[in-house]
Design an enzyme around this catalytic site. Sequence first.
Site, PDB file in Angstrom:
ATOM      1  N   ASP A 173       0.810  -1.220   0.000  1.00 17.52           N
ATOM      2  CA  ASP A 173       0.000   0.000   0.000  1.00 17.52           C
ATOM      3  C   ASP A 173       0.842   1.269   0.000  1.00 17.52           C
ATOM      4  O   ASP A 173       0.455   2.296   0.559  1.00 17.52           O
ATOM      5  CB  ASP A 173      -0.972   0.024   1.197  1.00 17.52           C
ATOM      6  CG  ASP A 173      -1.861  -1.205   1.192  1.00 17.52           C
ATOM      7  OD1 ASP A 173      -2.252  -1.632   0.089  1.00 17.52           O
ATOM      8  OD2 ASP A 173      -2.148  -1.735   2.275  1.00 17.52           O
ATOM      9  N   HIS A 229      -4.825  -1.917  -5.715  1.00 17.33           N
ATOM     10  CA  HIS A 229      -4.061  -0.735  -6.103  1.00 17.33           C
ATOM     11  C   HIS A 229      -5.046   0.383  -6.443  1.00 17.33           C
ATOM     12  O   HIS A 229      -5.913   0.207  -7.294  1.00 17.33           O
ATOM     13  CB  HIS A 229      -3.188  -1.043  -7.316  1.00 17.33           C
ATOM     14  CG  HIS A 229      -2.042  -1.953  -6.990  1.00 17.33           C
ATOM     15  ND1 HIS A 229      -1.100  -2.309  -7.912  1.00 17.33           N
ATOM     16  CD2 HIS A 229      -1.687  -2.550  -5.846  1.00 17.33           C
ATOM     17  CE1 HIS A 229      -0.208  -3.098  -7.342  1.00 17.33           C
ATOM     18  NE2 HIS A 229      -0.548  -3.271  -6.089  1.00 17.33           N
TER      19      HIS A 229
HETATM   20  P1  GDP Z   1      -0.680   0.144  -3.605  1.00 16.63           P
HETATM   21  O1  GDP Z   1      -1.302  -1.122  -3.163  1.00 16.63           O
HETATM   22  O2  GDP Z   1       0.782   0.203  -3.319  1.00 16.63           O
HETATM   23  O3  GDP Z   1      -0.987   0.473  -5.029  1.00 16.63           O
HETATM   24  O4  GDP Z   1      -1.327   1.319  -2.730  1.00 16.63           O
HETATM   25  P2  GDP Z   1      -2.860   1.486  -2.309  1.00 16.63           P
HETATM   26  O5  GDP Z   1      -3.624   1.965  -3.464  1.00 16.63           O
HETATM   27  O6  GDP Z   1      -3.350   0.272  -1.623  1.00 16.63           O
HETATM   28  O7  GDP Z   1      -2.750   2.600  -1.187  1.00 16.63           O
HETATM   29  C1  GDP Z   1      -2.191   3.839  -1.474  1.00 16.63           C
HETATM   30  C2  GDP Z   1      -3.222   4.909  -1.130  1.00 16.63           C
HETATM   31  O8  GDP Z   1      -2.590   6.170  -1.096  1.00 16.63           O
HETATM   32  C3  GDP Z   1      -4.316   5.048  -2.157  1.00 16.63           C
HETATM   33  O9  GDP Z   1      -5.488   5.438  -1.516  1.00 16.63           O
HETATM   34  C4  GDP Z   1      -3.792   6.159  -3.080  1.00 16.63           C
HETATM   35  O10 GDP Z   1      -4.815   6.861  -3.755  1.00 16.63           O
HETATM   36  C5  GDP Z   1      -3.117   7.031  -2.094  1.00 16.63           C
HETATM   37  N1  GDP Z   1      -1.972   7.802  -2.559  1.00 16.63           N
HETATM   38  C6  GDP Z   1      -0.948   7.390  -3.354  1.00 16.63           C
HETATM   39  N2  GDP Z   1      -0.011   8.348  -3.440  1.00 16.63           N
HETATM   40  C7  GDP Z   1      -0.452   9.386  -2.686  1.00 16.63           C
HETATM   41  C8  GDP Z   1       0.094  10.651  -2.343  1.00 16.63           C
HETATM   42  O11 GDP Z   1       1.182  11.035  -2.721  1.00 16.63           O
HETATM   43  N3  GDP Z   1      -0.671  11.430  -1.503  1.00 16.63           N
HETATM   44  C9  GDP Z   1      -1.868  11.048  -1.022  1.00 16.63           C
HETATM   45  N4  GDP Z   1      -2.523  11.868  -0.214  1.00 16.63           N
HETATM   46  N5  GDP Z   1      -2.395   9.846  -1.326  1.00 16.63           N
HETATM   47  C10 GDP Z   1      -1.694   9.040  -2.138  1.00 16.63           C
HETATM   48 MG    MG Z   2      -2.749  -1.790  -1.865  1.00 18.65          MG
END
Ligand code: GDP
Ligand code: MG
Length: 424
Positions: A13, A41
Amino acid sequence: MSLRIVVGVNWGDEGKGRMVDYFARNADFVIRYQGGNNAGHTIENEFGNFKLHLVPSGIFYRSVVNILGPGTVVNLEAAVKEMRELRGRGIAIDAENYKISDRAVITFPFHLLQDEYEEQRLSDNKFGSTKQGIAPVYGDRYMKYGVQVGALFHPDYLKQEIGRCLDLKNRIFERVYGMPPFSVDAAYGWAMEWGEILKPHVCDTLRLFKAAPPSRNRFLLEGQLGSLRDVIYGIYPYPTSSSTIAGFGTVGAGYFGRETPVVTGVMKAFSTCVGEGPFVTEISGDLANQIRETAFEYGASTGRPRRIGHFDAVASKYGIEVGGATEVALTKLDSLSGLNPLKICTGYRIGGRIIDYFPIVPELVRAEPVYMEMPGWREDIASIRRYDELPMAAQAYVEKLEHLVQCPVKYVSVGPAREAMILR
Ligand code: GDP
Ligand code: MG
């Protein structure tokens, strides 16, 4: 030719999906190399806000071929439903831009049941599984009871292999869990029903790459969880059931080009962790709740509140090393605005010793974090697109992390949307 691998360097995440969505503009193939629909994601772009589980994060670019690689496990029903949901939201997805390796392994409904039964059996000692059958199906894969997706083209063989798997599994269901057996016909019927819809997407991805014209040679590999959940290098026995690191990337993607990869390690500006296992910098109470709400830290698949912690430089440096990262994308810096001071864990105190390496679980559970503090900033930084326009305290924080983890921070993300990105 180019090869980029996007890995998470923490507990998952970190924002891998948003980074893959960002890089996919310069890709011909986006390939998921491990995992199934246990993780999610999140992507926010001109088409809306999406949570992808079994569809790679390059799906928003029409010319990208998105692939579930040989290293993945595929719940056929979930894949069809996700495809339909995306289509319903106007995303073009068909047999040309979404493909599934014939060597990936099928996650059956009985794997989900086994996951459920096992978590019940363990009760207080449970692993915090997402109950999507991932541990049972990878277990079967390595026990050689798995059924490859390509078996869908060979119905007799498919049925035979389901029978072989269930012959053992049903004994476990009945004698270990006291549950009814799962019928071979029901599993076969399920696979035929959902598999029929997916068949046009299934192919030998190795031959697909070989057949691609020389101009289509930009490969982007997408990891699905973080280094600390890698089945070998993660917090065993609490990791996921596959390998999340770049070293496994080409194996799981089935791409065997000779070029040296750029490996982007996605690292969060603070720590979060979903599921069980030691988490040295974990915090609770008001501060944790405040960060969870500002940063919206809830599981993309399960909606579970994520555990929150200060930035852990010991764990992140290890995650970068084993993950194979050659550059860092630092995400969610914006979520730290207004927090003061910012704590960074630089070592673990275990008994009378301070260590700076990431140990195995029996030591990790005894580790106390050793912190340094940095001044925070108050400004909202979400609309900033140039590094030198960030508050000095934010720049100092980025540079401190970079120094501690010893890997250059090339991207700083300041919001969930595609363009909320600072290039350094
Ligand atoms: P992944 O599994 O690594 O793709 O990540 P997830 O989607 O599960 O969790 C990352 C969360 O952080 C999501 O809700 C994204 O929209 C959010 N996100 C990603 N990058 C940023 C950022 O730079 N700032 C903010 N505020 N949210 C972010
Ligand atoms: Mg995730």
